[in-house]
Motif scaffolding. Sequence first.
Motif, PDB file in Angstrom:
ATOM      1  N   GLY A   1       0.776  -1.405   0.018  1.00 43.72           N
ATOM      2  CA  GLY A   1      -0.037  -0.036   0.103  1.00 43.72           C
ATOM      3  C   GLY A   1       0.771   1.133  -0.177  1.00 43.72           C
ATOM      4  O   GLY A   1       0.057   2.156  -0.208  1.00 43.72           O
ATOM      5  N   ASN A   2       2.234   1.292   0.182  1.00 45.97           N
ATOM      6  CA  ASN A   2       2.845   2.553   0.352  1.00 45.97           C
ATOM      7  C   ASN A   2       3.365   3.000  -0.965  1.00 45.97           C
ATOM      8  O   ASN A   2       3.221   2.000  -2.215  1.00 45.97           O
ATOM      9  CB  ASN A   2       4.214   2.111   0.768  1.00 45.97           C
ATOM     10  N   ILE A   3       3.178   4.279  -1.561  1.00 44.74           N
ATOM     11  CA  ILE A   3       3.503   4.927  -2.702  1.00 44.74           C
ATOM     12  C   ILE A   3       4.642   5.474  -2.667  1.00 44.74           C
ATOM     13  O   ILE A   3       4.871   6.320  -1.714  1.00 44.74           O
ATOM     14  CB  ILE A   3       2.148   5.780  -3.143  1.00 44.74           C
ATOM     15  N   TYR A   4       5.472   5.380  -3.547  1.00 40.65           N
ATOM     16  CA  TYR A   4       6.990   6.149  -3.878  1.00 40.65           C
ATOM     17  C   TYR A   4       6.826   6.749  -4.957  1.00 40.65           C
ATOM     18  O   TYR A   4       6.925   6.272  -6.272  1.00 40.65           O
ATOM     19  CB  TYR A   4       7.849   5.288  -3.739  1.00 40.65           C
ATOM     20  N   TRP A   5       6.915   8.136  -5.003  1.00 44.26           N
ATOM     21  CA  TRP A   5       7.029   9.017  -6.319  1.00 44.26           C
ATOM     22  C   TRP A   5       8.371   8.845  -6.719  1.00 44.26           C
ATOM     23  O   TRP A   5       9.354   9.370  -5.920  1.00 44.26           O
ATOM     24  CB  TRP A   5       6.526  10.573  -5.922  1.00 44.26           C
ATOM     25  N   LEU A   6       8.758   8.250  -8.029  1.00 38.16           N
ATOM     26  CA  LEU A   6      10.194   8.331  -8.376  1.00 38.16           C
ATOM     27  C   LEU A   6      10.653   9.281  -9.409  1.00 38.16           C
ATOM     28  O   LEU A   6      11.649   9.302  -9.876  1.00 38.16           O
ATOM     29  CB  LEU A   6      10.322   6.865  -9.135  1.00 38.16           C
ATOM     30  N   GLY A   7       9.643  10.304  -9.721  1.00 43.57           N
ATOM     31  CA  GLY A   7      10.092  11.320 -10.461  1.00 43.57           C
ATOM     32  C   GLY A   7       8.983  12.273 -11.387  1.00 43.57           C
ATOM     33  O   GLY A   7       7.861  11.262 -11.582  1.00 43.57           O
ATOM     34  N   SER A   8       9.307  13.076 -11.969  1.00 41.19           N
ATOM     35  CA  SER A   8       8.525  13.719 -12.967  1.00 41.19           C
ATOM     36  C   SER A   8       9.169  14.460 -13.878  1.00 41.19           C
ATOM     37  O   SER A   8      10.433  15.056 -13.628  1.00 41.19           O
ATOM     38  CB  SER A   8       7.341  14.407 -12.150  1.00 41.19           C
ATOM     39  N   TYR A   9       8.655  14.992 -15.087  1.00 49.16           N
ATOM     40  CA  TYR A   9       9.224  15.939 -15.836  1.00 49.16           C
ATOM     41  C   TYR A   9       8.174  16.709 -16.478  1.00 49.16           C
ATOM     42  O   TYR A   9       7.162  16.099 -17.033  1.00 49.16           O
ATOM     43  CB  TYR A   9       9.898  15.080 -16.917  1.00 49.16           C
ATOM     44  N   MET A  10       8.285  17.889 -16.795  1.00 49.29           N
ATOM     45  CA  MET A  10       7.205  18.715 -17.489  1.00 49.29           C
ATOM     46  C   MET A  10       7.788  19.021 -18.890  1.00 49.29           C
ATOM     47  O   MET A  10       8.648  19.562 -19.198  1.00 49.29           O
ATOM     48  CB  MET A  10       7.272  19.963 -16.940  1.00 49.29           C
ATOM     49  N   ALA A  11       7.006  18.178 -19.799  1.00 54.31           N
ATOM     50  CA  ALA A  11       7.498  18.294 -21.378  1.00 54.31           C
ATOM     51  C   ALA A  11       6.499  19.197 -21.956  1.00 54.31           C
ATOM     52  O   ALA A  11       5.307  19.515 -21.493  1.00 54.31           O
ATOM     53  CB  ALA A  11       7.241  16.812 -22.015  1.00 54.31           C
ATOM     54  N   ARG A  12       7.239  19.573 -22.971  1.00 57.85           N
ATOM     55  CA  ARG A  12       6.475  20.918 -23.585  1.00 57.85           C
ATOM     56  C   ARG A  12       5.567  20.387 -24.872  1.00 57.85           C
ATOM     57  O   ARG A  12       4.712  21.273 -25.239  1.00 57.85           O
ATOM     58  CB  ARG A  12       7.258  21.843 -24.437  1.00 57.85           C
TER      59      ARG A  12
ATOM     60  N   ARG B   1       4.693  -2.875  -7.599  1.00 60.80           N
ATOM     61  CA  ARG B   1       4.243  -2.626  -8.838  1.00 60.80           C
ATOM     62  C   ARG B   1       4.617  -1.256  -9.318  1.00 60.80           C
ATOM     63  O   ARG B   1       4.573  -0.067  -8.571  1.00 60.80           O
ATOM     64  CB  ARG B   1       2.475  -2.539  -8.822  1.00 60.80           C
ATOM     65  N   TYR B   2       4.912  -0.980 -10.619  1.00 56.60           N
ATOM     66  CA  TYR B   2       5.471   0.338 -11.041  1.00 56.60           C
ATOM     67  C   TYR B   2       4.417   0.986 -12.111  1.00 56.60           C
ATOM     68  O   TYR B   2       4.048   0.113 -13.320  1.00 56.60           O
ATOM     69  CB  TYR B   2       6.613   0.292 -11.911  1.00 56.60           C
ATOM     70  N   VAL B   3       3.669   1.846 -11.752  1.00 55.70           N
ATOM     71  CA  VAL B   3       2.676   2.642 -12.547  1.00 55.70           C
ATOM     72  C   VAL B   3       3.289   3.928 -13.110  1.00 55.70           C
ATOM     73  O   VAL B   3       3.576   5.087 -12.585  1.00 55.70           O
ATOM     74  CB  VAL B   3       1.427   2.959 -11.780  1.00 55.70           C
ATOM     75  N   LEU B   4       3.636   3.899 -14.398  1.00 52.32           N
ATOM     76  CA  LEU B   4       4.391   5.050 -15.169  1.00 52.32           C
ATOM     77  C   LEU B   4       3.026   5.634 -15.745  1.00 52.32           C
ATOM     78  O   LEU B   4       2.293   5.202 -16.401  1.00 52.32           O
ATOM     79  CB  LEU B   4       5.249   4.492 -16.249  1.00 52.32           C
ATOM     80  N   SER B   5       2.914   6.906 -15.746  1.00 54.60           N
ATOM     81  CA  SER B   5       1.932   7.709 -16.340  1.00 54.60           C
ATOM     82  C   SER B   5       2.519   8.940 -16.946  1.00 54.60           C
ATOM     83  O   SER B   5       3.322   9.702 -16.347  1.00 54.60           O
ATOM     84  CB  SER B   5       0.802   8.094 -15.271  1.00 54.60           C
ATOM     85  N   ALA B   6       1.593   9.493 -17.887  1.00 58.65           N
ATOM     86  CA  ALA B   6       2.014  11.005 -18.578  1.00 58.65           C
ATOM     87  C   ALA B   6       0.966  11.453 -18.707  1.00 58.65           C
ATOM     88  O   ALA B   6      -0.359  10.792 -19.082  1.00 58.65           O
ATOM     89  CB  ALA B   6       2.618  10.698 -19.807  1.00 58.65           C
TER      90      ALA B   6
END
Length: 88
Positions: free
Chosen positions: A4-15, A76-81
């Motif tokens: 149940g723990n969630i770890y934010w692994l990164g983000s990027y603001m694309a144009r 579980r790795y949930v990648l999203s954009a």
Amino acid sequence: MTAGNIYWLGSYMARSPRLALRWFTCRVRDVTDQLEPHYAAPGRHWLTDHTEHERARTSLAEGEMYTLTLHDDTARYVLSARPTGTTL
């Protein structure tokens, strides 16, 4: 990892959707490189699935979030954009 723990692994603001997909592809590669081959197979397939890449770009261009979920025995790795200005 505790269930149940969630770890934010990164983000990027694309144009653009194309740049977002480029970043997304790098993240998929990073995750699959760390998984056992059996668990990495869906991600490795995604990396070469140009039809799915086009679907992702179209979804982003239409204002929709795009996700890909990979997993192994422990995580579980949930990648999203998502387009700028939207929330999870």
